[in-house]
Design a protein around this motif. Structure first.
Motif, mmCIF file in Angstrom:
data_model
loop_
_atom_site.group_PDB
_atom_site.id
_atom_site.type_symbol
_atom_site.label_atom_id
_atom_site.label_comp_id
_atom_site.label_asym_id
_atom_site.label_seq_id
_atom_site.Cartn_x
_atom_site.Cartn_y
_atom_site.Cartn_z
ATOM 1 N N ASP A 117 -156.787 -25.719 8.797
ATOM 2 C CA ASP A 117 -157.535 -24.757 7.986
ATOM 3 C C ASP A 117 -156.829 -24.505 6.653
ATOM 4 O OD1 ASP A 117 -159.798 -22.781 7.783
ATOM 5 O OD2 ASP A 117 -158.071 -21.445 7.497
ATOM 6 N N ASP A 120 -157.552 -27.358 4.436
ATOM 7 C CA ASP A 120 -158.938 -27.221 3.976
ATOM 8 C C ASP A 120 -159.036 -26.187 2.857
ATOM 9 O OD1 ASP A 120 -161.856 -27.745 4.253
ATOM 10 O OD2 ASP A 120 -161.862 -25.621 4.850
ATOM 11 N N ARG A 123 -157.578 -27.591 -0.312
ATOM 12 C CA ARG A 123 -158.535 -28.546 -0.877
ATOM 13 C C ARG A 123 -159.705 -27.823 -1.542
ATOM 14 N NH1 ARG A 123 -158.793 -33.368 -0.947
ATOM 15 N NH2 ARG A 123 -157.351 -33.798 0.748
ATOM 16 N N SER A 124 -160.331 -26.899 -0.851
ATOM 17 C CA SER A 124 -161.546 -26.282 -1.396
ATOM 18 C C SER A 124 -161.272 -25.343 -2.565
ATOM 19 C CB SER A 124 -162.322 -25.557 -0.295
ATOM 20 O OG SER A 124 -161.580 -24.477 0.223
#
Length: 161
Positions: A117, A120, A123-124
């Motif tokens: 997570d 993620d 990255r986002s």
């Protein structure tokens, strides 16, 4: 004595944007870690290098250097994490004055649960906001800035071991 040059409007805006982006990105990532994994940013900062180290153990000195923390901050954080069973301190076989920090099984479970997570989120909220070319350019620019900074290791003594 060298005269200090002030920042012009463009430079001041750039510096403020950098500070705001750093603060808000850190707040967002740490908030997500706490909500989704029950780990603070400090917990994650310490668990990550231990999780990739041989046998999950690092000399206290090396752990502090890898995350850029002073000895006292590192010691307090390790103590908090020891109480939660995430890490343990061990004697340093080569230097009785120092210590080692070892990732426990509970610590490994925690970092392995949090990492997907967290990656993620990085990255986002960061990487996906930049093209591949912008990422490469930013990496080059940050490398240049870092290369010109004094080393913390020379200024701040950490644990002997």
């Amino acid at each position: 004595m060298k005269e200090t040059r002030g920042l012009d409007a463009r430079e001041a805006q750039l510096w403020q944007l950098y500070r705001d982006a750093y603060r808000e990105l850190t707040t967002t990532l740490e908030g997500r870690l706490i909500r989704n994994a029950g780990l603070s940013g400090a917990d994650y900062a310490l668990l990550h290098p231990l999780s990739v180290a041989d046998s999950g153990v690092l000399r206290t000195r090396d752990l502090g250097r890898s995350i850029g923390w002073e000895r006292s901050r590192l010691s307090h954080q390790v103590s908090r994490m020891e109480k939660r069973g995430l890490v343990v301190r061990e004697e340093c076989e080569s230097d009785a004055r120092g210590s080692m920090v070892r990732l426990t099984e509970a610590g490994r479970v925690a970092i392995e649960a949090a990492a997907p997570d967290h990656v993620d989120a990085v990255r986002s909220h960061f990487l996906d906001q930049l093209t591949r070319e912008e990422q490469d350019l930013l990496a080059k620019l940050l490398d240049r800035v870092l290369a010109d900074l004094p080393t913390r290791a020379a200024d701040t003594p950490l644990a002997d071991c």
